[in-house]
Scaffold this active site. Structure first.
Site: not given
Lengths: 701, 377
Positions: B39, B333, B363
Site C-alpha cells: 500500500c 484505495h 498503513c
C-alpha cells in the site's frame, strides 16, 4: 539523446548486399540509374537508384539502361539476380507520369510501350532465378517489374498495387497478363479495377509475394529463393479455370455492373476497357499482351486519362506549395466540435502531440471517441491506434497553448467569441507560434484587429470530413507575414493535406463557388423539379453528390448562414434565400443530422425515389455554370493566384468531376465563348444572377 | 526520471513506469522504474525521488502511483501450472498421453489474484482481518466504525460539490467517448442506519468490519512532479510544497493497521513536534476501524509509553484536521496509488485552507507504515 542511437544505426538496416559501403567487389558496369554488383555467394544484386529523384519511377531512359544491364546479367554466369531499390521510402512507385502527359498519338505510344515490353520480357526470360526484394511502395509499373521476376520477397511495410485506374488507365507493362497468371484472376482484376493496395501480409495470402520478412532476414530469404527453397503459394486451380472464356464471361458481366455503379463508363472508360481485355484475351497470354498495349495507348490519349493525369499533376503542384521547412511538434486546438475535434484527431494521427481544449468535458470525450473510431478504421496495427490516442490529449484547462507551435482556433463562427478567445490566449502563446483560424466566413482582417501580433494569424480552412478531404484553404490577409503562411503550408504538408492559398474574402474560394450551385438547386426545387432529378443533373455531369443531397449533408442551417454571409459580403447577385428554406431551418429540419431536410434520411443515407424524370442539359448548366462563373470572378479579383490552384482546390475540396480536369480546364475545353453566351442567355431567361463575370473576357487564351 | 508505485503489475505491462514514461512522450532517453511496498508504493515513489534529488542524482522526477484492481488476474493453481508445463515438455506420444491422463477437473478452479494479494502470507490474515484485530485491542465498536465511515462519505460528497478537487482531479476519457470526471464510490446518502444493515465482510458473524466501513477496491492513478531548487529556477516552476522528511516503520503484520502511528510519531519526535502542531492530516482510510484504532493508540498512555517511548499519551488528534475532504472509504484505495494521492491532496488542502504543516501517512499490508512531513510554500 538516445534518439541518436537508432538514427546512427538505421542506414545499415536496409540490406543492400554487396552494395553496402564496405561490401563486395566493384561495379559491373556504369549506368545512371542502376548499379550491379556480385556478392560472395555469386548472386548479382541489381540496385535501382534513380538519379535526381527521391522516388524510383520508370522512364524511357531507365528502361533503356535496364536493357543494357540485362545484357551484362546474361553474360555474367551468376547464381541468381536480386532486384532491389536503394530508395529508403520504397521499391518503385510506377511509371514516370510526366512521359504520359500530352500524349496525343496512340501509335506513337504503342511503339514506346512495345519497346518497354521488350525490356521487361527480357527480364522475365532470364535463365537464372530472379528475386525482387520489395520494401515500401511497389505500385503500377513497379509491381509489373516485380511480377516479371521469378520470386518476390516483401518486408513488413511493403504495399503493392495497381493504381493506374485512378489515372484513367490500366497496367500497360504486362501487369494484366502476369498478374492473372500468378494469383487468383478475380483478385488480380479487383486490384486493377479498384487501385487498392495490398499490404505485405495480404499480398502473401494472395500469392502476389512469396515471403514476408524483415530487413534483417533479407539476405537469408534471398539465398533461399535463389536455391529454390521458398514454398510459394500458387492459385493454380483458379488461374487455370479462368483460362476458359465462358468462365471469364460469367464473371465479367458482374464486374461491369459493379464498375459502372462506381463510375459511369462514358466518363471513366478504363475499367470496362480492362474487363473487355481480360474477357477477350484472358486465355492467351501473347494475345493479351498485345491487346494490353493497344488498349493502354487508346486510353492514354483519351480526354479522361489526360485529365486525370492533369489532376495528378495538380495534386503534385499543390503538394509542392507545402515544401518549406517547419519543425513544430505540438499543436493546440481550441474547440472540440465536429471540425476542431476531427482536426485534432487527424494531426495526432500524423504524429503531432495535440492538446484539444474546450470549455466543457463532453465535447472532448466525443472527440476522443470519434478519433478512436477513425484510427481503428485506418490503422494497420493496434499499437498505432494506441500511440495516436496517446498523442491526442484532452486539455480541459487549455494548458497546452503555452507550449504549442501552432494554435488552431475552431470555435463557433461568432466574431466576438473568437476575439475573446484570442485575447485570452495571445499573451500565453509563444511569440513564435502560429495562430490559425478555421473560420469559414469571418474576414481575417476583422479577426486580426486587436491582436498584438497580427502577422502570425492565418486562416487554415479545413473541409468536412477532415480525414478524407485533402484540401485546406490557406487564407492570407494584408498583415499576414509570408513566412507564417509558408509555415502553415509546410504544416499542411506534414499532415498530408494540400494547401490552396486564398486571399481573405467572403466564402474564400470553395464555399463561394458552391453557394450559387446550392442556391440554384433550391430555385429549381421551387420551380417544382424533384430533388432526385436535380441531384441527377449534377451527378450526371460528374459531381460526386448532387446539390440537394450536399445541402442536407452540410446542414441547411449552415448553408443558409453561408449564403447570407456571402449575399451580404459580395456584390454579385445571388438567388434569394427562399422562405420555405428558412421555415425548414426554423422547424429544425436541418438535413442529415436531424434525420430530415430536403430528403428524409435513414441510417445516414437519403431516401430517394427510384423513378424520376431525367434532368435536362439546361438544368445541368444552370447548376454548374454559376460555379465556373465564381471561379472566374475569384481569379479576376486576385483571390486565387492561378487557374491550376482553382482547379486543384475545387477537385480536392468538392470532388468536382475529376475526369473533366477541373472547372477552369473544363471551361477552356468546352469553349469560353460558348459558356459566356449560355450565361447571357440564362440571364435573360432566368435572372440577372447568371450574367457572366467581367473576368471571362480577361482570361488569357 | 520516472518512478511509479504499482502493486498489481500485469504481464502485458512489465515495469509500468517505463511504459507510462514512453506513452507520456518523455522520450526514449528517460529512465523509469516501478517500486512496490504494497500500500505504500505511491508514497515510496515520492520518497525515492525525494532522496535521489537530495543526493544530487536527479533534478526533476515524476513520481506516481497507479493500480487497476479491476484488472487483477485470475490465476491457475500451482498444480495446474505444473500440468501445463508437463504437457508442453512432453516429447513422445507416450509422454503426451501420460500428461493428458494426469489432468484433474480441480485444475480448472482459478485462484482469485486479488484475494491472495490482500492476504498476508506470514500470518495468514487478510487486511480486513487485521483491522478486526486492532479494533478489538483498542475497543473500537461497530457503531464507531460506521459513524466514521458516514462522516467520511459526507465530507467527500461536500468536497465534490464544493469543487475541492478542481485542479487536482483530471477527467479521464476512454476511447468510447465516455468521461470520468468524479470518483463514483461516493455515497452522499450514507447513514449509520443504512450501514448498520451490512454484514461483516471478513469475519462473520460477529465482525465489525463491513464493506460499508472499509475502503473500496478500485482503480486509480496519481502523479506528482518533484524538483530540486536548481530545476525550479531552470524551468521557472512554482512549487506548491516542500518535502521536509519521511519515515518508514515496521511492525507485526497482524496489526499492520497501526503502522501510521509508528512512522508519524517518529517524524514528530525527530522534528520536536507534537500532534497538535501538525495543521492537517491525511491518514489513509484502509478501514474505518483501523483509523480509529490509530487515533485511540495516540490517546493511550500505556501504548505511547511502552511502544512509542513517549512520556505519556501523545494526545487526541483533532478530527477536524483529519481527512477533511473524505478518504479511501468513499474514494477507494487503489493500492499503489493511494500513498501518492494522499500526499497530493494534503498539499492541495493545505493551500486551500492556508495551512502550513501537514503529515500524510498510511498503513501498509505486511506490517509497515509510511509517513511524509510536508510544508506548504
Amino acid at each position: 539523446m538516445a534518439q541518436q542511437v537508432w538514427k546512427t544505426l538505421e542506414p545499415r538496416n536496409l540490406e543492400l548486399g554487396p552494395h553496402a559501403p564496405d561490401g563486395g567487389e566493384g561495379e559491373l558496369g556504369s549506368w545512371k540509374h542502376w548499379k550491379l554488383r556480385r556478392d560472395e555467394d555469386g548472386i548479382l544484386w541489381l540496385l535501382f537508384d534513380k538519379a535526381g529523384s527521391s522516388a524510383n519511377t520508370l522512364s524511357q531512359e531507365v528502361l533503356t539502361e535496364l536493357d543494357d544491364v540485362l545484357s551484362k546479367v546474361e553474360q555474367a554466369g551468376a547464381k541468381g539476380l536480386v532486384l532491389r531499390s536503394a530508395k529508403p521510402a520504397g521499391f518503385i512507385a510506377g511509371a514516370d507520369i510526366g512521359e504520359l502527359r500530352d500524349a496525343k498519338n496512340a501509335t506513337d505510344i504503342e511503339g514506346r510501350l512495345a519497346r518497354a515490353h521488350a525490356v521487361v520480357d527480357r527480364l522475365d526470360q532470364l535463365r537464372l532465378p530472379t528475386v525482387a526484394v520489395i520494401h515500401g511502395y511497389c505500385l503500377g509499373g513497379g509491381l509489373e517489374i516485380a511480377l516479371a521476376c521469378d520470386y518476390r520477397i516483401a518486408t513488413d511495410d511493403a504495399s503493392l498495387g495497381f493504381p493506374e485506374v485512378l489515372l484513367g488507365l490500366h497496367p500497360g507493362l504486362g501487369g494484366t497478363v502476369r498478374s492473372i497468371r500468378l494469383v487468383n484472376p478475380i483478385e488480380a482484376m479487383s486490384m486493377m479495377l479498384t487501385g487498392r493496395t495490398a499490404r505485405a501480409r495480404r499480398a502473401k495470402a494472395l500469392g502476389l509475394v512469396d515471403a514476408v520478412t524483415q530487413e534483417r532476414h533479407v539476405r537469408g530469404a534471398v539465398k533461399a529463393a535463389v536455391a529454390g527453397e521458398l514454398k510459394a503459394r500458387r492459385s493454380n486451380l483458379l488461374v487455370s479455370l479462368f483460362r476458359f472464356g465462358p468462365a471469364r464471361a460469367l464473371v465479367a458481366k458482374r464486374m461491369r455492373t459493379q464498375a459502372a455503379a462506381k463510375a459511369p463508363p462514358a466518363q471513366y472508360p478504363a475499367p470496362s476497357a480492362l474487363i473487355d481485355l481480360w474477357e477477350k484475351h484472358g486465355g492467351d497470354a501473347k494475345a493479351m499482351q498485345r491487346a494490353e498495349v493497344s488498349s493502354f495507348a487508346q486510353l492514354v490519349v483519351g480526354s479522361t486519362a489526360q485529365n486525370l493525369i492533369r489532376v495528378f499533376n495538380l495534386r503534385e503542384k499543390l503538394k509542392s506549395l507545402a515544401d518549406g521547412k517547419w519543425d513544430g511538434k505540438r499543436v493546440h486546438v481550441i474547440g472540440a466540435g465536429a471540425m476542431g475535434g476531427d482536426i485534432a484527431a487527424w494531426c495526432a494521427w500524423r504524429g503531432f502531440t495535440v492538446t484539444l481544449a474546450d470549455m466543457k468535458a463532453e465535447p472532448l470525450a466525443s472527440a476522443v471517441g470519434r478519433a478512436a473510431k477513425l484510427y481503428d478504421k485506418i490503422a494497420h496495427r493496434r499499437i498505432d491506434v494506441r500511440d495516436a490516442l496517446d498523442r491526442l490529449i484532452p486539455d480541459v484547462r487549455g494548458e497546452g497553448v503555452r507550449s504549442a507551435d501552432l494554435v488552431i482556433e475552431a470555435v463557433p463562427e461568432v466574431l466576438d467569441l473568437k476575439r475573446k478567445v484570442y485575447a485570452g490566449i495571445e499573451p500565453r502563446m509563444r511569440a513564435d507560434a502560429i495562430l490559425a483560424t478555421n473560420t469559414s466566413s469571418i474576414p481575417l482582417d476583422q479577426l486580426s484587429e486587436g491582436l498584438r501580433r497580427p502577422q502570425r494569424l492565418i486562416g487554415l480552412h479545413f473541409f468536412n470530413p477532415v480525414s478524407r478531404m485533402q484540401l485546406v484553404e490557406v487564407i492570407s490577409h494584408p498583415k499576414a507575414a509570408p513566412e507564417v503562411l509558408a509555415a502553415g503550408r509546410a504544416f499542411l504538408g506534414r499532415i498530408d493535406r494540400l494547401p490552396a492559398p486564398v486571399k481573405s474574402a467572403p466564402g474564400f474560394l470553395v464555399n463561394r463557388a458552391l453557394t450559387p450551385y446550392l442556391l440554384e438547386a433550391m430555385v429549381l426545387f421551387n420551380e417544382g423539379v424533384k430533388p432526385e432529378t436535380i441531384d441527377a443533373a449534377a451527378v450526371g455531369f460528374g459531381m460526386p453528390v448532387g446539390p440537394i443531397e450536399l445541402a442536407d449533408e452540410v446542414g441547411l442551417d449552415i448553408c443558409m448562414h453561408v449564403a447570407e454571409t456571402l449575399k451580404a459580403g459580395l456584390e454579385r447577385k445571388m438567388p434569394d434565400i427562399p422562405n420555405w428554406l428558412r421555415e425548414k431551418v426554423e422547424k429544425g429540419e436541418l438535413g442529415r443530422k436531424t434525420g430530415k431536410g430536403l430528403y428524409e434520411w435513414k441510417d445516414g443515407k437519403p431516401v430517394k425515389a427510384t423513378e424520376v424524370a431525367t434532368p435536362t442539359g439546361e438544368m445541368t448548366n444552370r447548376l454548374i455554370l454559376p460555379m465556373l462563373d465564381v471561379c472566374v470572378a475569384c481569379l479576376r479579383e486576385g483571390i486565387v493566384a492561378d487557374e491550376d490552384t482553382i482547379d486543384g482546390a475545387m477537385i480536392f475540396a468538392t470532388g468536382f468531376a475529376p475526369f473533366r480536369g477541373g472547372p477552369m480546364h473544363y471551361a477552356r475545353q468546352h469553349g469560353v465563348a460558348d459558356i459566356c453566351a449560355t450565361l447571357v442567355r440564362f440571364s435573360q431567361r432566368y435572372g440577372e444572377r447568371f450574367f457572366p463575370d467581367a473576368g471571362w473576357n480577361k482570361l488569357t487564351p | 526520471m520516472v518512478i511509479l508505485g504499482c502493486v498489481s503489475v500485469i504481464a502485458d505491462e512489465m515495469n509500468p513506469a517505463r511504459i507510462a514514461a514512453l506513452r507520456l512522450g518523455m522520450g526514449e532517453a528517460m529512465p523509469a522504474f516501478t517500486v512496490q511496498i504494497n500500500c505504500g508504493s505511491g508514497m515510496q515513489s515520492i520518497d525515492t525521488g525525494f532522496r535521489y534529488i537530495q543526493e544530487g542524482i536527479a533534478d526533476l522526477v515524476l513520481a506516481g502511483g497507479a493500480d487497476s484492481l479491476s484488472h487483477s488476474p485470475l490465476v491457475y493453481s500451482r498444480r495446474a501450472v505444473e500440468w501445463f508445463a508437463a504437457l508442453a515438455g512432453a516429447r513422445s506420444l507416450g509422454a503426451r498421453l501420460k500428461a493428458i491422463a494426469s489432468w484433474r477437473p480441480s485444475m480448472l478452479k482459478p485462484i482469485i489474484g486479488l484475494e491472495r494479494g490482500l492476504t498476508d502470507p506470514i500470518v495468514e490474515l487478510n487486511m480486513g482481518q487485521t483491522a478486526e484485530v486492532v479494533a478489538h485491542v483498542f475497543n473500537i465498536s461497530r457503531r464507531d466504525a460506521d459513524q466514521f465511515a458516514v462522516e467520511s462519505q459526507l465530507k467527500l460528497a461536500r468536497a465534490q460539490k464544493d469543487g475541492h478537487f478542481a485542479g487536482e482531479l483530471e477527467p479521464a476519457f476512454d476511447r468510447n467517448g465516455k468521461t470520468y470526471d468524479f470518483d463514483d464510490g461516493v455515497r452522499p446518502d450514507s447513514s449509520v442506519e443504512s450501514l448498520a444493515k451490512l454484514k461483516p465482510a471478513f469475519e462473520r458473524p460477529w465482525g465489525k468490519v463491513t464493506p460499508g466501513n472499509s475502503s473500496q477496491i478500485t482503480d486509480g492513478a496519481s502523479w506528482v512532479i518533484l524538483a530540486s531548487e536548481a530545476a525550479v529556477q531552470k524551468y521557472g516552476l512554482t512549487p506548491r510544497a516542500v518535502i521536509v522528511d519521511s519515515h518508514w516503520s515496521a511492525l507485526d503484520p497482524s496489526i499492520m493497521g497501526l503502522g501510521p502511528v509508528l512512522c508519524s510519531t517518529a517524524l514528530l519526535k525527530r522534528h520536536g513536534l507534537t500532534l497538535d502542531e501538525i495543521d492537517l492530516w491525511e491518514l489513509n482510510e484502509a478501514f474505518a476501524a483501523q483509523v480509529l484504532a490509530c487515533l485511540a493508540a495516540w490517546a493511550d498512555p500505556v501504548f505511547c509509553r511502552d511502544v512509542l517511548h513517549l512520556d505519556g499519551a501523545a494526545g487526541v488528534l483533532d478530527r477536524g484536521k483529519l481527512n477533511v475532504d473524505g478518504g479511501a472509504i468513499g474514494l477507494g484505495h487503489p493500492v499503489g496509488a493511494s500513498g501518492n494521492r494522499i500526499v497530493l491532496h494534503l498539499i492541495n488542502a493545505m493551500k486551500r485552507l492556508g495551512l502550513k504543516r501537514g503529515i500524510a501517512t498510511e498503513c501498509i499490508g505486511g506490517g509497515q507504515g509510511g509517513a511524509m512531513l510536508i510544508e506548504a510554500v
